[in-house]
Design a protein around this motif. Structure first.
Motif, PDB file in Angstrom:
ATOM      1  N   UNK A  36     -10.329 -45.945   7.030  1.00 43.81           N
ATOM      2  CA  UNK A  36     -10.043 -44.565   6.656  1.00 43.81           C
ATOM      3  C   UNK A  36     -11.297 -43.934   6.086  1.00 43.81           C
ATOM      4  N   UNK A  37     -11.638 -42.753   6.612  1.00 41.89           N
ATOM      5  CA  UNK A  37     -12.783 -41.968   6.168  1.00 41.89           C
ATOM      6  C   UNK A  37     -14.098 -42.636   6.559  1.00 41.89           C
ATOM      7  N   UNK A  38     -15.093 -42.564   5.675  1.00 43.04           N
ATOM      8  CA  UNK A  38     -16.453 -42.984   6.012  1.00 43.04           C
ATOM      9  C   UNK A  38     -16.716 -44.438   5.651  1.00 43.04           C
ATOM     10  N   UNK A  39     -17.710 -45.010   6.335  1.00 39.56           N
ATOM     11  CA  UNK A  39     -18.165 -46.354   6.010  1.00 39.56           C
ATOM     12  C   UNK A  39     -19.662 -46.297   5.757  1.00 39.56           C
ATOM     13  N   UNK A  40     -20.471 -47.091   6.454  1.00 44.27           N
ATOM     14  CA  UNK A  40     -21.911 -47.127   6.212  1.00 44.27           C
ATOM     15  C   UNK A  40     -22.631 -47.475   7.515  1.00 44.27           C
ATOM     16  N   UNK A  41     -23.823 -46.900   7.686  1.00 45.41           N
ATOM     17  CA  UNK A  41     -24.668 -47.264   8.820  1.00 45.41           C
ATOM     18  C   UNK A  41     -25.118 -48.707   8.637  1.00 45.41           C
ATOM     19  N   UNK A  42     -24.987 -49.509   9.693  1.00 44.45           N
ATOM     20  CA  UNK A  42     -25.418 -50.905   9.630  1.00 44.45           C
ATOM     21  C   UNK A  42     -25.560 -51.461  11.039  1.00 44.45           C
ATOM     22  N   UNK A  43     -26.117 -52.644  11.127  1.00 46.94           N
ATOM     23  CA  UNK A  43     -26.206 -53.350  12.409  1.00 46.94           C
ATOM     24  C   UNK A  43     -26.067 -54.840  12.139  1.00 46.94           C
ATOM     25  N   UNK A  44     -25.896 -55.583  13.205  1.00 47.39           N
ATOM     26  CA  UNK A  44     -25.802 -57.039  13.123  1.00 47.39           C
ATOM     27  C   UNK A  44     -26.849 -57.590  14.078  1.00 47.39           C
ATOM     28  N   UNK A  45     -27.879 -58.186  13.514  1.00 50.88           N
ATOM     29  CA  UNK A  45     -29.040 -58.607  14.287  1.00 50.88           C
ATOM     30  C   UNK A  45     -28.708 -59.582  15.410  1.00 50.88           C
ATOM     31  N   UNK A  60     -16.949 -44.074  16.599  1.00 54.46           N
ATOM     32  CA  UNK A  60     -18.058 -45.014  16.492  1.00 54.46           C
ATOM     33  C   UNK A  60     -19.325 -44.201  16.718  1.00 54.46           C
ATOM     34  N   UNK A  61     -20.036 -43.998  15.632  1.00 53.51           N
ATOM     35  CA  UNK A  61     -21.244 -43.182  15.691  1.00 53.51           C
ATOM     36  C   UNK A  61     -22.461 -44.080  15.881  1.00 53.51           C
ATOM     37  N   UNK A  62     -23.296 -43.675  16.824  1.00 52.13           N
ATOM     38  CA  UNK A  62     -24.579 -44.311  17.065  1.00 52.13           C
ATOM     39  C   UNK A  62     -25.645 -43.278  16.747  1.00 52.13           C
ATOM     40  N   UNK A  63     -26.882 -43.677  16.633  1.00 47.09           N
ATOM     41  CA  UNK A  63     -27.944 -42.739  16.278  1.00 47.09           C
ATOM     42  C   UNK A  63     -28.126 -41.637  17.323  1.00 47.09           C
ATOM     43  N   UNK A  64     -27.758 -41.912  18.577  1.00 49.15           N
ATOM     44  CA  UNK A  64     -27.973 -40.926  19.642  1.00 49.15           C
ATOM     45  C   UNK A  64     -26.690 -40.310  20.201  1.00 49.15           C
ATOM     46  N   UNK A  65     -25.515 -40.759  19.711  1.00 45.91           N
ATOM     47  CA  UNK A  65     -24.260 -40.220  20.236  1.00 45.91           C
ATOM     48  C   UNK A  65     -23.076 -40.731  19.419  1.00 45.91           C
ATOM     49  N   UNK A  85     -18.959 -46.809  11.925  1.00 45.56           N
ATOM     50  CA  UNK A  85     -17.570 -46.502  12.251  1.00 45.56           C
ATOM     51  C   UNK A  85     -16.959 -45.622  11.162  1.00 45.56           C
ATOM     52  N   UNK A  86     -16.142 -44.669  11.580  1.00 53.63           N
ATOM     53  CA  UNK A  86     -15.425 -43.859  10.602  1.00 53.63           C
ATOM     54  C   UNK A  86     -14.223 -43.203  11.265  1.00 53.63           C
ATOM     55  N   UNK A  87     -13.418 -42.552  10.451  1.00 54.31           N
ATOM     56  CA  UNK A  87     -12.238 -41.862  10.951  1.00 54.31           C
ATOM     57  C   UNK A  87     -12.367 -40.387  10.607  1.00 54.31           C
TER      58      UNK A  87
END
Length: 121
Positions: A36-45, A60-65, A85-87
């Motif tokens: 629910x709502x916002x999370x955080x920008x992150x990645x899994x190497x 699902x937000x990516x830096x380019x779309x 990821x967010x809602x």
């Protein structure tokens, strides 16, 4: 080998962004989470992540779309790809996740809502 009722398992918790482990196969964990709502920008190497939306619509937000993942749809985030990821509009979204057991909740990003010791349900 027991049948698992996913809807019943979702009824066992109410908190958001705190995945619960449902099962394990071939080094992968199957998890359920309510978002629910916002999370955080992150990645899994080193790990890909599989998201299946069971209820609602996940952004699902990516830096380019941005991709909208609706109920009954999946998205696979490749390893190393930064995502957020967010809602929308306060909607609660239910997801099933498949990811390697070694996957850290927010990768290497320190975040107050990151859950390192996820519970089995």
């Amino acid at each position: 080998m027991n049948v698992i009722n996913i809807k019943e398992k979702f009824g066992l918790f109410n908190d958001h962004w705190s995945p619960r482990i449902l099962g394990e196969l071939n080094g992968q964990l199957v998890k359920l989470a309510k978002l629910k709502d916002d999370f955080v920008w992150h990645s899994h190497e080193n790990e890909d992540e599989f998201f299946m939306v069971m209820k609602g619509s996940l952004v699902m937000e990516f830096r380019d779309r941005k991709e909208i993942v609706n109920e009954g749809e999946i998205i696979i985030v490749p390893k190393g790809v930064e995502h957020n990821p967010h809602t929308l509009n306060g909607e609660e979204v239910w997801v099933m996740l498949f990811e390697p057991a070694a996957t850290k909740h927010t990768g290497e990003v320190a975040f107050e809502r990151a859950v390192e010791n996820q519970e089995w349900i």
